[in-house]
Every structure is written in structure tokens, then in C-alpha cells.
Design an enzyme around this catalytic site. Structure first.
Site, PDB file in Angstrom:
ATOM      1  N   GLY A  16       0.794  -1.237   0.000  1.00  0.00           N
ATOM      2  CA  GLY A  16       0.000   0.000   0.000  1.00  0.00           C
ATOM      3  C   GLY A  16       0.816   1.271   0.000  1.00  0.00           C
ATOM      4  N   HIS A 109       5.911  -0.446 -12.360  1.00  0.00           N
ATOM      5  CA  HIS A 109       6.794  -1.611 -12.410  1.00  0.00           C
ATOM      6  C   HIS A 109       8.158  -1.192 -11.863  1.00  0.00           C
ATOM      7  CE1 HIS A 109       8.217  -5.497 -13.775  1.00  0.00           C
ATOM      8  NE2 HIS A 109       9.319  -4.876 -14.178  1.00  0.00           N
ATOM      9  N   GLU A 179       9.521   5.433  -7.081  1.00  0.00           N
ATOM     10  CA  GLU A 179       8.135   5.155  -7.497  1.00  0.00           C
ATOM     11  C   GLU A 179       7.170   6.154  -6.881  1.00  0.00           C
ATOM     12  OE1 GLU A 179       6.840   1.099  -6.830  1.00  0.00           O
ATOM     13  OE2 GLU A 179       8.809   0.308  -7.306  1.00  0.00           O
TER      14      GLU A 179
HETATM   15  C1  GAR Z   1       6.305  -1.832  -5.917  1.00  0.00           C
HETATM   16  O1  GAR Z   1       7.708  -1.847  -5.868  1.00  0.00           O
HETATM   17  C2  GAR Z   1       5.832  -2.068  -7.343  1.00  0.00           C
HETATM   18  O2  GAR Z   1       6.679  -1.526  -8.309  1.00  0.00           O
HETATM   19  C3  GAR Z   1       5.847  -3.568  -7.404  1.00  0.00           C
HETATM   20  O3  GAR Z   1       5.378  -3.990  -6.141  1.00  0.00           O
HETATM   21  C4  GAR Z   1       5.722  -3.015  -5.165  1.00  0.00           C
HETATM   22  C5  GAR Z   1       4.448  -2.639  -4.438  1.00  0.00           C
HETATM   23  O4  GAR Z   1       4.722  -1.797  -3.364  1.00  0.00           O
HETATM   24  N1  GAR Z   1       4.983  -4.019  -8.467  1.00  0.00           N
HETATM   25  C6  GAR Z   1       5.311  -4.981  -9.320  1.00  0.00           C
HETATM   26  O5  GAR Z   1       6.335  -5.622  -9.234  1.00  0.00           O
HETATM   27  C7  GAR Z   1       4.286  -5.228 -10.424  1.00  0.00           C
HETATM   28  N2  GAR Z   1       4.856  -5.976 -11.491  1.00  0.00           N
HETATM   29  P1  GAR Z   1       3.524  -1.117  -2.549  1.00  0.00           P
HETATM   30  O6  GAR Z   1       2.476  -2.198  -2.335  1.00  0.00           O
HETATM   31  O7  GAR Z   1       4.150  -0.676  -1.274  1.00  0.00           O
HETATM   32  O8  GAR Z   1       2.986   0.013  -3.369  1.00  0.00           O
END
Ligand code: GAR
Length: 196
Positions: A16, A109, A179
Site C-alpha cells: 500500500g 513496475h 516510485e
Molecule cells: C512496488 O515496488 C511495485 O513496483 C511492485 O510492487 C511493489 C508494491 O509496493 N509491483 C510490481 O512488481 C508489479 N509488477 P507497494 O504495495 O508498497 O505500493
């Protein structure tokens, strides 16, 4: 200009943190939008609890149920979403959602696509592969979603360095910070591009 209505989809492994970054950017006005629903696989997840603590509206769609894809569409359409943001969503999105929201589904990503993308490339698998490849730079990609893993139009990419002593965990932490800036910036840009 009316605020765009965002739905955020979080998967089982989602923590999240991107959801929080997007919701905060909406609250400060850096994205001309409001988060109208967060859809999670269960209410007990940390991401659902964080969303509730921020006063966001949360709905549950259980990926184990045969009705999953129609539950997703119903939650998103029922709340009048204009855009769908995947945040920590590792599976292929049901086609019904793409059909209901063409060119309006966005994903983050944790690498510079097309490098380190595709089936099986998510979360820590990506950072491990980046380190094993000896790459000196990685970053994140914000892109539109289509029916193939990580192949939709790229909206924004932000780089960051890979240090020689990085572990997948330290690298993941650095990329995640990037991100949190890139995702809101890409959403603001897309909404502006579309006129709302
Ligand atoms: C993030 O690093 C996102 O880039 C990755 O999961 C993490 C989620 O973090 N997503 C992927 O790898 C999709 N292919 P969050 O739940 O703390 O936002």
C-alpha cells in the site's frame, strides 16, 4: 476542471505504499484527482488498514472467487472511476477490467521496462535479476496496462543507481522512493493529457 476519480487496485502482496503516495498527492492537489475506492483482496491486509486509516473507501474483491473479475468491475464502475491504478498488483489483470476502462489502467513496475519485465518479474524477483545482471542503473516505469505483462504504453520512467553492495532489499527500498514520486507525476500528466 472536475477532479478525476481514481480507483486503486491492490494485490495480495501489495503493502500500500504507492497507494498512500497517490492518495497524498491527490490531497495536496498535485494530482487533479480524488481516490474514490481502494479494492483489496481482504480487509485484514495492511494495505486495506492503511487505506481505512486515511479515510479512504475500501471494497473487497477476493481473487479466489469465480466472480472476481465481475466483482472488480462492479467495485470500480459502481464508484464511478475514471482511472484505475494498480499498486502492488502482481497478477494479470482480468480482461473485463481492461475492456471496461480502455487506456485508463495504469501500473507501476520496479525496473526500466522493457528490461526486467514480463511474466514472473515482479517485486523482489525484479531487483534480484537486476543485481545478478550487473546493471549499474535501474528505476521504475509507470505504464498503461494491456493484456500482456508490462507491455502497455510507457508514461514515465525514473532512473536510480544500483550500488555495488546493494542487496535486493536495499535496491527495492531505493526504487520504491523513486516510485512514490514518479507514480503521482505520471498520473497528473495522463489526466492533463486526457483533459480530465
Ligand atoms: C512496488 O515496488 C511495485 O513496483 C511492485 O510492487 C511493489 C508494491 O509496493 N509491483 C510490481 O512488481 C508489479 N509488477 P507497494 O504495495 O508498497 O505500493
Amino acid at each position: 476542471m472536475a477532479l478525476a476519480r481514481l480507483g486503486i487496485l491492490i494485490g495480495r502482496r501489495g503493502r500500500g505504499s504507492n497507494m498512500v503516495a497517490i492518495a497524498e498527492a491527490c490531497a495536496t492537489g498535485s494530482i487533479p484527482a480524488e481516490v474514490v475506492v481502494v479494492v483489496t483482496p481482504a480487509l485484514e491486509t495492511p494495505a486495506a488498514q492503511a487505506a481505512l486509516a486515511m479515510g479512504l473507501h475500501v471494497e473487497v474483491a477476493d481473487p479466489e472467487l469465480p466472480s472476481y473479475s465481475s466483482d472488480l468491475v462492479q467495485a470500480l464502475q459502481g464508484n464511478g472511476c475514471d482511472y484505475i491504478c494498480l499498486a502492488g498488483f502482481m497478477r494479470l489483470l482480468p480482461h473485463a477490467v481492461l475492456e471496461a476502462f480502455p487506456d485508463r489502467v495504469v501500473n507501476v513496475h520496479p525496473a526500466l521496462l522493457p528490461a526486467f519485465g514480463g511474466k514472473g518479474m515482479y517485486g523482489m524477483h525484479v531487483h534480484r535479476a537486476v543485481i545478478e545482471s550487473g546493471a549499474k542503473e535501474t528505476g521504475c516505469t509507470i505504464h498503461l496496462v494491456n493484456e500482456h505483462y508490462d507491455e502497455g504504453r510507457i508514461l514515465l520512467q525514473r532512473p536510480c543507481v544500483v550500488d555495488s553492495d546493494d542487496t535486493p532489499e536495499t535496491l527495492a527500498e531505493r526504487v520504491l522512493k523513486v516510485e512514490h514520486e514518479a507514480y503521482p507525476a505520471a498520473l497528473a500528466q495522463l489526466i492533463k493529457e486526457n483533459g480530465s
